[in-house]
Scaffold this motif. Structure first.
Motif, PDB file in Angstrom:
ATOM      1  N   HIS A 135       8.603   4.994  15.708  1.00  0.00           N
ATOM      2  CA  HIS A 135       7.653   5.114  15.157  1.00  0.00           C
ATOM      3  C   HIS A 135       8.181   6.091  13.942  1.00  0.00           C
ATOM      4  CE1 HIS A 135       4.749   3.445  17.623  1.00  0.00           C
ATOM      5  NE2 HIS A 135       5.464   4.212  18.703  1.00  0.00           N
ATOM      6  N   LEU A 136       7.887   5.560  12.606  1.00  0.00           N
ATOM      7  CA  LEU A 136       8.240   6.349  11.519  1.00  0.00           C
ATOM      8  C   LEU A 136       7.354   7.296  10.946  1.00  0.00           C
ATOM      9  CD1 LEU A 136      10.232   3.734   9.362  1.00  0.00           C
ATOM     10  CD2 LEU A 136      11.274   5.184  11.045  1.00  0.00           C
ATOM     11  N   GLY A 137       7.657   8.431  10.424  1.00  0.00           N
ATOM     12  CA  GLY A 137       6.867   9.414   9.838  1.00  0.00           C
ATOM     13  C   GLY A 137       6.421   8.958   8.506  1.00  0.00           C
ATOM     14  N   GLN A 138       5.409   9.547   7.888  1.00  0.00           N
ATOM     15  CA  GLN A 138       5.033   9.194   6.652  1.00  0.00           C
ATOM     16  C   GLN A 138       6.043   9.471   5.588  1.00  0.00           C
ATOM     17  OE1 GLN A 138       2.414   7.403   5.338  1.00  0.00           O
ATOM     18  NE2 GLN A 138       3.032   7.596   3.323  1.00  0.00           N
ATOM     19  N   ASP A 139       6.746  10.698   5.806  1.00  0.00           N
ATOM     20  CA  ASP A 139       7.896  11.248   4.981  1.00  0.00           C
ATOM     21  C   ASP A 139       9.005  10.012   4.973  1.00  0.00           C
ATOM     22  OD1 ASP A 139       8.573  11.566   7.731  1.00  0.00           O
ATOM     23  OD2 ASP A 139      10.100  12.837   7.167  1.00  0.00           O
ATOM     24  N   SER A 140       9.240   9.235   5.915  1.00  0.00           N
ATOM     25  CA  SER A 140      10.068   8.202   5.931  1.00  0.00           C
ATOM     26  C   SER A 140       9.800   6.985   4.930  1.00  0.00           C
ATOM     27  CB  SER A 140      10.206   7.422   7.326  1.00  0.00           C
ATOM     28  OG  SER A 140      10.752   8.407   8.317  1.00  0.00           O
ATOM     29  N   ILE A 141       8.492   6.661   4.746  1.00  0.00           N
ATOM     30  CA  ILE A 141       8.245   5.471   3.859  1.00  0.00           C
ATOM     31  C   ILE A 141       7.390   6.132   2.524  1.00  0.00           C
ATOM     32  CG2 ILE A 141       7.850   3.990   5.855  1.00  0.00           C
ATOM     33  CD1 ILE A 141       4.937   4.610   5.443  1.00  0.00           C
ATOM     34  N   GLY A 142       7.340   7.457   2.427  1.00  0.00           N
ATOM     35  CA  GLY A 142       6.283   7.856   1.141  1.00  0.00           C
ATOM     36  C   GLY A 142       7.020   7.336  -0.171  1.00  0.00           C
ATOM     37  N   GLU A 143       8.141   7.472  -0.220  1.00  0.00           N
ATOM     38  CA  GLU A 143       8.816   7.014  -1.422  1.00  0.00           C
ATOM     39  C   GLU A 143       8.791   5.467  -1.911  1.00  0.00           C
ATOM     40  OE1 GLU A 143      10.115   9.037  -4.136  1.00  0.00           O
ATOM     41  OE2 GLU A 143       9.283  10.708  -3.116  1.00  0.00           O
ATOM     42  N   GLY A 173      -3.149   2.529   3.781  1.00  0.00           N
ATOM     43  CA  GLY A 173      -1.887   2.929   3.377  1.00  0.00           C
ATOM     44  C   GLY A 173      -0.995   3.162   4.723  1.00  0.00           C
ATOM     45  N   GLY A 174       0.159   3.746   4.526  1.00  0.00           N
ATOM     46  CA  GLY A 174       1.307   3.828   5.528  1.00  0.00           C
ATOM     47  C   GLY A 174       1.850   2.647   5.992  1.00  0.00           C
ATOM     48  N   ILE A 175       2.436   2.557   7.019  1.00  0.00           N
ATOM     49  CA  ILE A 175       3.096   1.098   7.457  1.00  0.00           C
ATOM     50  C   ILE A 175       2.361   0.032   7.493  1.00  0.00           C
ATOM     51  CG2 ILE A 175       4.419   0.175   9.558  1.00  0.00           C
ATOM     52  CD1 ILE A 175       5.566   2.792  10.059  1.00  0.00           C
ATOM     53  N   PRO A 176       1.082  -0.327   7.857  1.00  0.00           N
ATOM     54  CA  PRO A 176       0.119  -1.328   7.849  1.00  0.00           C
ATOM     55  C   PRO A 176       0.247  -1.959   6.473  1.00  0.00           C
ATOM     56  CG  PRO A 176      -0.675   0.278   9.279  1.00  0.00           C
ATOM     57  CD  PRO A 176       0.359   0.837   8.571  1.00  0.00           C
ATOM     58  N   PHE A 177       0.193  -0.985   5.338  1.00  0.00           N
ATOM     59  CA  PHE A 177      -0.031  -1.330   3.996  1.00  0.00           C
ATOM     60  C   PHE A 177       1.340  -1.802   3.652  1.00  0.00           C
ATOM     61  CE2 PHE A 177       1.442   0.249  -0.083  1.00  0.00           C
ATOM     62  CZ  PHE A 177       0.739  -0.562  -0.839  1.00  0.00           C
ATOM     63  N   LEU A 178       2.622  -1.391   3.789  1.00  0.00           N
ATOM     64  CA  LEU A 178       3.853  -1.863   3.485  1.00  0.00           C
ATOM     65  C   LEU A 178       4.119  -3.211   4.214  1.00  0.00           C
ATOM     66  CD1 LEU A 178       6.148   1.427   3.688  1.00  0.00           C
ATOM     67  CD2 LEU A 178       5.251  -0.075   1.618  1.00  0.00           C
ATOM     68  N   VAL A 179       3.663  -3.295   5.446  1.00  0.00           N
ATOM     69  CA  VAL A 179       4.107  -4.629   6.122  1.00  0.00           C
ATOM     70  C   VAL A 179       3.209  -5.726   5.571  1.00  0.00           C
ATOM     71  CG1 VAL A 179       3.608  -5.909   8.350  1.00  0.00           C
ATOM     72  CG2 VAL A 179       4.568  -3.514   8.450  1.00  0.00           C
ATOM     73  N   ASP A 180       2.200  -5.371   5.199  1.00  0.00           N
ATOM     74  CA  ASP A 180       0.995  -6.433   4.573  1.00  0.00           C
ATOM     75  C   ASP A 180       1.727  -6.867   2.941  1.00  0.00           C
ATOM     76  OD1 ASP A 180      -0.891  -8.369   4.356  1.00  0.00           O
ATOM     77  OD2 ASP A 180      -2.130  -6.914   3.323  1.00  0.00           O
ATOM     78  N   LEU A 181       2.095  -5.625   2.626  1.00  0.00           N
ATOM     79  CA  LEU A 181       2.802  -6.031   1.247  1.00  0.00           C
ATOM     80  C   LEU A 181       3.866  -6.716   1.183  1.00  0.00           C
ATOM     81  CD1 LEU A 181       2.828  -3.173  -1.748  1.00  0.00           C
ATOM     82  CD2 LEU A 181       4.815  -4.597  -1.135  1.00  0.00           C
ATOM     83  N   PHE A 182       4.680  -6.253   2.151  1.00  0.00           N
ATOM     84  CA  PHE A 182       6.164  -7.369   1.982  1.00  0.00           C
ATOM     85  C   PHE A 182       5.846  -8.713   2.465  1.00  0.00           C
ATOM     86  CE2 PHE A 182       8.256  -2.789   2.970  1.00  0.00           C
ATOM     87  CZ  PHE A 182       8.668  -2.550   1.952  1.00  0.00           C
TER      88      PHE A 182
END
Length: 450
Positions: A135-143, A173-182
């Protein structure tokens, strides 16, 4: 409870339906054959590990900041299957966290760009981390999340793409958003969506910021993996990049090499031999690792028992021995494969289709050889036969030109021992064009070349 012993198919129709020469074998597949001795590639894994700073014997790791390695070989020679076994050896707490990406599955290899690949890498990494419950924290994916929000979703070019994203994921937002986006990004690229070029343009115009965000994301993920005792570094294995067309290969690995190298990560790419033969890679990418072909003979023409044994085993793990009239048919199929695994399976497939009865006899094998040879007749030019005859007369590798490069790409010419010698495909030598070229050369030199 022990696993059920594996038995190869004993009916020709079963054999035919189970031949999948476009798909690499998964780990644990009982059809896998260790071909390292047959290829002369016993040191290939050790060399690959050392490129990333790892000594497999001692588990000592002195990792460089980044490394991009090309893994060359003939199309269908078994690169992906071998890489999967290498990856298993390279993974571990003191080693690497392996992330595989098959661009054929998630992208369009006939129109591949570095922007697409970067999105696929990010998606695959997130999915692998999720599989391992990292599990990654928000600081890992924020940028990287910020980059997409500001540079893509809010840009004029990205409005149509933004509308495709699920409202729930965007709001959360967060990881669910990024997974869907990618996932949506790579799907749009592969499906040739109308806004594909717009998305690529956004990435190109803002690549520096994306590169920094992606590199930061990878570093944070590696720190998390280290803290969890899972691995020391992330190693991306990109498969399918050896299937790109000539001009796309040139653009991806040569013209856009600086963008690839800007990603401070460990990456292995499968690559076609034709790219290495082109001679334009010096100083850009680590480009000296080749998966040798399986040898059926040495350069001097003497038999290579290990190669013949390995190819026979590959065949007999896909078709029961009793389906062959005798050992002679097995030997004949192996001989005319040239030591190329996929060509052996193509011949087996043709035998299953051409057999008159539930047996593969010599007539069936000869018919399969003729049929496969006919496939080469369609694209070989008259001058190609003369060149192949000259190479066969003196197989020592003395250089590569554009015509030779194309013959290698099309498998009419096969390369052995890391490229130190070459010989034409055995089925090509049965064609009238080759026979006439050999006769003409013999008339000039007085030496029989057939």
């Amino acid at each position: 409870m022990s696993a059920t012993p594996y038995h190869p198919p004993s009916h020709l129709l079963q054999v035919l339906q189970r031949i999948e020469y476009e798909q690499a074998l998964q780990l644990g597949d009982p059809r896998y054959v260790d071909t390292r001795e047959a290829r002369g590639s016993q040191r290939t894994l050790s060399r690959l590990a050392k490129k990333f700073g790892l000594d497999l014997k001692t588990d000592v790791l002195y990792a460089p900041e980044a490394k991009h390695v090309l893994f060359f070989g003939h199309t269908g020679s078994g690169k992906t299957t071998e890489l999967r076994h290498y990856a298993r050896e390279l993974s571990g707490p003191n080693r690497f966290f392996i992330v595989e990406v098959d661009v054929v599955q998630v992208l369009d290899p006939n129109n591949l760009q570095y922007a697409d690949t970067l999105m696929a890498l990010a998606q695959a990494l997130l999915l692998r981390l999720n599989e391992e419950s990292i599990h990654l924290g928000q600081d890992s994916i924020g940028e990287i999340e910020k980059w997409f929000s500001e540079r893509v979703l809010e840009a004029e070019e990205g409005k149509e793409f933004s509308a495709q994203l699920e409202a729930g994921a965007k709001a959360k937002g967060g990881i669910p958003f990024l997974v869907d986006l990618f996932a949506k990004f790579t799907a749009s690229i592969k499906a040739n969506a109308s806004y594909k070029d717009k998305l690529r343009r956004v990435v190109r115009n803002n690549f520096t910021q994306l590169k920094d965000a992606f590199n930061g994301f990878v570093r944070k993920a590696e720190e998390t993996l280290q803290a969890a005792g899972k691995a020391q570094r992330i190693l991306f294995v990109i498969d399918g990049t050896d299937k790109m067309r000539g001009e796309d290969t040139q653009k991806f690995f040569i013209e856009d090499a600086e963008q690839l190298l800007a990603i401070t990560a460990f990456v292995i790419y499968t690559a076609p031999l034709s790219l290495k033969s082109g001679g334009n890679l010096a100083g850009k990418l680590d480009a000296d690792l080749v998966l040798p072909m399986i040898k059926l003979q040495e350069r001097d023409g003497s038999p290579c028992a290990a190669g013949a044994r390995a190819m026979s085993e590959i065949l007999l793990r896909r078709a029961d021995r009793k389906l062959f009239a005798s050992e002679a048919e097995i030997d004949l199929l192996v001989e005319y494969s040239g030591g190329h695994p996929r060509e052996l399976l193509r011949l087996l497939k043709l035998c299953c289709e051409l057999a008159e009865e539930q047996i593969i006899d010599e007539a069936t094998v000869r018919a399969a050889i003729d049929q496969l040879a006919a496939e080469y007749r369609y694209f070989l030019q008259p001058d190609d036969y003369a060149l192949l005859v000259r190479i066969d007369a003196d197989p020592l590798h003395e250089g590569t030109d554009e015509r030779t490069n194309k013959l290698l790409y099309d498998l009419a010419l096969l390369q052995y021992n890391d490229g130190s010698w070459r010989r034409s495909h055995p089925v090509v030598r049965t064609l009238e064009g080759y026979i006439r070229a050999a006769q003409a050369a013999s008339a000039q030199t007085g030496i029989s070349l057939t």
